[in-house]
Design an enzyme around this catalytic site. Structure first.
Site, PDB file in Angstrom:
ATOM      1  N   CYS A  25     -78.733 -40.888  30.350  1.00  0.00           N
ATOM      2  CA  CYS A  25     -78.973 -40.028  31.499  1.00  0.00           C
ATOM      3  C   CYS A  25     -79.469 -38.695  30.977  1.00  0.00           C
ATOM      4  O   CYS A  25     -79.293 -38.373  29.809  1.00  0.00           O
ATOM      5  CB  CYS A  25     -77.691 -39.788  32.284  1.00  0.00           C
ATOM      6  SG  CYS A  25     -76.974 -41.289  32.934  1.00  0.00           S
ATOM      7  N   GLY A  51     -83.712 -41.555  32.200  1.00  0.00           N
ATOM      8  CA  GLY A  51     -83.170 -42.272  33.350  1.00  0.00           C
ATOM      9  C   GLY A  51     -84.163 -42.249  34.492  1.00  0.00           C
ATOM     10  O   GLY A  51     -84.616 -41.178  34.891  1.00  0.00           O
ATOM     11  N   ASN A 130     -73.598 -37.012  31.103  1.00  0.00           N
ATOM     12  CA  ASN A 130     -74.393 -37.920  30.275  1.00  0.00           C
ATOM     13  C   ASN A 130     -73.466 -38.506  29.212  1.00  0.00           C
ATOM     14  O   ASN A 130     -72.843 -37.765  28.470  1.00  0.00           O
ATOM     15  CB  ASN A 130     -75.536 -37.128  29.618  1.00  0.00           C
ATOM     16  CG  ASN A 130     -76.309 -37.947  28.598  1.00  0.00           C
ATOM     17  OD1 ASN A 130     -76.894 -37.395  27.680  1.00  0.00           O
ATOM     18  ND2 ASN A 130     -76.332 -39.247  28.731  1.00  0.00           N
ATOM     19  N   GLY A 131     -73.375 -39.819  29.181  1.00  0.00           N
ATOM     20  CA  GLY A 131     -72.504 -40.462  28.214  1.00  0.00           C
ATOM     21  C   GLY A 131     -71.742 -41.586  28.878  1.00  0.00           C
ATOM     22  O   GLY A 131     -72.170 -42.104  29.917  1.00  0.00           O
ATOM     23  N   TYR A 270     -85.147 -43.192  18.891  1.00  0.00           N
ATOM     24  CA  TYR A 270     -85.746 -43.760  20.089  1.00  0.00           C
ATOM     25  C   TYR A 270     -85.556 -42.942  21.368  1.00  0.00           C
ATOM     26  O   TYR A 270     -86.485 -42.746  22.120  1.00  0.00           O
ATOM     27  CB  TYR A 270     -85.155 -45.161  20.293  1.00  0.00           C
ATOM     28  CG  TYR A 270     -85.635 -45.895  21.513  1.00  0.00           C
ATOM     29  CD1 TYR A 270     -86.961 -46.300  21.625  1.00  0.00           C
ATOM     30  CD2 TYR A 270     -84.777 -46.181  22.568  1.00  0.00           C
ATOM     31  CE1 TYR A 270     -87.406 -46.978  22.749  1.00  0.00           C
ATOM     32  CE2 TYR A 270     -85.218 -46.867  23.693  1.00  0.00           C
ATOM     33  CZ  TYR A 270     -86.531 -47.259  23.775  1.00  0.00           C
ATOM     34  OH  TYR A 270     -86.976 -47.929  24.882  1.00  0.00           O
TER      35      TYR A 270
END
Ligand code: SF4
Length: 493
Positions: A25, A51, A130-131, A270
């Site tokens: 995210c 996202g 986020n996570g 990435y």
């Protein structure tokens, strides 16, 4: 199963993307500027790679109070509309772009779209996360038993309920209480009526950076989103740090027990955009260096080096520079895969990867080709690409992969398939080569990857400098919920 609609980009992304880990995210927040929500929308647009399912913004205006908007789809399709942005006034806003790593995976419901908002006795607060919380199941069960009523299926909502149960008076202290109960990976941006708050988990698994815009401040998952709003990158929020920004001042707090940081090494490979800076290093430069290391570790005689676009490009450039083998854009990505209404036919459905990628036959024919890709997860895309290259007349195909074999799932905010579906979980490198039917297949070693990210001596096996669990099976935070569901950790060696 082919996607329902042949030109449905998201559906193809899901289909082909099953062979790639999905970004987690993106979070962004701004305080101290007029129309902060507009800046947040721009920031989220720059973080869209993290996202694509949905996005949301919560803002606060001294006269109008809190407002929010949550929408499915891309930021550019929603948060560019004047009619919507006019409903989001004020000098303080946070936002979130989502790929569902927890909650209703692949079937986002609007109630799962962040930021989440809670009304407390001392005022409202919103958070974007986020996570992934690795003890969310246990926390949710406990909270429900104690009377909490959950609105969503997201693990992140636990934080709001834990805040509501805290006995502290102020929001930052309630948030500290809540986050001390949470295990796993989290970078959080949050806001009250007057404060913008940013927090990273003690290991700093997911990124979060601080920027300055005029008299105001910004928090972002990545520096590339600071660039888009003209904000200056100030520094990273440190692992285990909470920053509370109010009245133009940034206060730094340390709510957690100190721990040795374990940043996600896959962000370098990435997830992050190549124009971002991570740990003081350019992501592009790191990826090119991965290609250099790969060329040293796994040389092969060939005529051209081609990236699998787009994320394999910097590593392919590095491979070419180190090996002296010419770089060529042997595969072209169609940048304009959008939603177009064309009736699906079997023939179109079977085109698969060709809708996204096309081989540049003039460069490939008769050549020994090195293909550089960022990762191999299930191997389905790699097989299709290899077939396309051979169909175009390549003499040999050699895969060089810019990450070690992905043999373990991620439980820290990245969607990877279950372990059984990961090619490297069940096959050796040679078995994978035979499965993909290529002339050679080599992955960068973990040490090579660590060298590329700046650790000259490679990975310290006694105290690894990064999270690399998806390659090593060494999980820095025990994934408690998964273990309760039967997941087996790697046996001690
Ligand atoms: S398991 Fe892999 S993708 Fe997940 S946080 Fe660790 S390094 Fe990153």
């Amino acid at each position: 199963m082919p996607p329902a609609h042949p030109f449905d980009f998201d559906a193809w992304e899901t289909d082909l993307g099953g062979d790639k880990p999905k970004e987690e995210c993106g979070i962004f927040g701004v305080i101290g500027t007029a129309d902060a929500a507009n800046f947040v929308a721009l920031g989220l647009h720059a973080l869209q790679h993290r996202g694509q399912e949905a996005g949301g913004i919560v803002c606060h205006d001294p006269e109008q109070g809190f407002n929010s908007a949550r929408r499915f789809g891309y930021v550019r399709d929603n948060f560019t509309k004047q009619s919507l942005m006019e409903t989001l006034p004020g000098p303080l806003a946070i936002g979130h772009v989502r790929y569902s790593t927890a909650g209703s995976k692949g079937h986002t419901a609007i109630r799962d779209v962040q930021p989440f908002f809670g009304e407390f006795s001392m005022g409202g607060a919103a958070i974007a996360h986020n996570g992934n919380i690795t003890n969310a199941d246990a926390l949710r069960k406990e909270l429900i038993e104690r009377g909490s009523i959950f609105q969503s299926s997201s693990d992140s909502e636990c934080i709001i309920h834990l805040m509501a149960r805290s006995l502290q008076r102020r929001v930052p202290e309630r948030m500290m209480d809540a986050l001390r109960r949470v295990e796993g990976a989290f970078s959080v941006v949050a806001m009250t009526r007057t404060k913008l708050i940013g927090v990273r988990d003690p290991l700093g698994v997911r990124p979060l950076v601080l920027g300055k815009i005029g008299e105001g401040w910004a928090l972002s998952s990545e520096t590339c989103a600071l660039d888009i709003i003209g904000a200056e990158f100030v520094r990273e929020v440190e692992p285990g740090e909470m920053v509370v920004i109010e009245d133009g001042e940034v206060k730094s707090l340390r709510p957690f027990q100190p721990a040795r940081p374990r940043f996600c090494i896959f962000e370098h490979v990435y997830f992050s955009r190549p124009d971002s800076i991570l740990n003081g290093q350019s992501v592009y430069t790191t990826r090119r260096q991965i290609g250099v290391e790969l060329a040293r570790e796994a040389p092969v005689e060939a005529d051209i080096v081609c990236p699998v676009p787009d994320s394999g490009t910097p590593a392919a450039i590095g491979f070419s520079q180190e090996s002296g083998i010419p770089y060529a854009m042997g595969i072209i990505r169609n940048q304009y895969m959008g939603r177009t209404f064309i009736e699906p036919t079997e023939q179109i459905r079977n085109m698969g990867v060709r809708l996204k990628l096309n081989v540049n036959r003039a460069l490939i024919e008769g050549k020994r080709v090195i293909l550089v890709d960022d990762s191999v997860v299930r191997g389905t895309t790699s097989r299709k690409i290899k077939e396309m290259i051979l169909d175009a007349g390549a003499k040999e195909v050699h895969f060089r992969i810019a990450s070690p074999p992905t043999a373990w799932p991620c439980f820290y905010g990245v969607d990877t398939p279950q372990r059984e579906k990961l090619l490297a979980a069940t096959m050796s490198e040679e078995e994978m080569r035979l499965h993909l039917a290529v002339d050679s297949l080599k992955f960068i070693t973990l040490d090579g990857l660590y060298r590329a990210v700046g650790e000259a001596k490679g990975r310290d096996p006694n105290a690894p400098q990064y999270c690399d669990a998806c390659f090593s099976g060494d999980y820095p935070v025990e994934p408690a919920d998964q273990i309760n569901k039967g997941f087996e950790l790697k046996a001690a060696e």
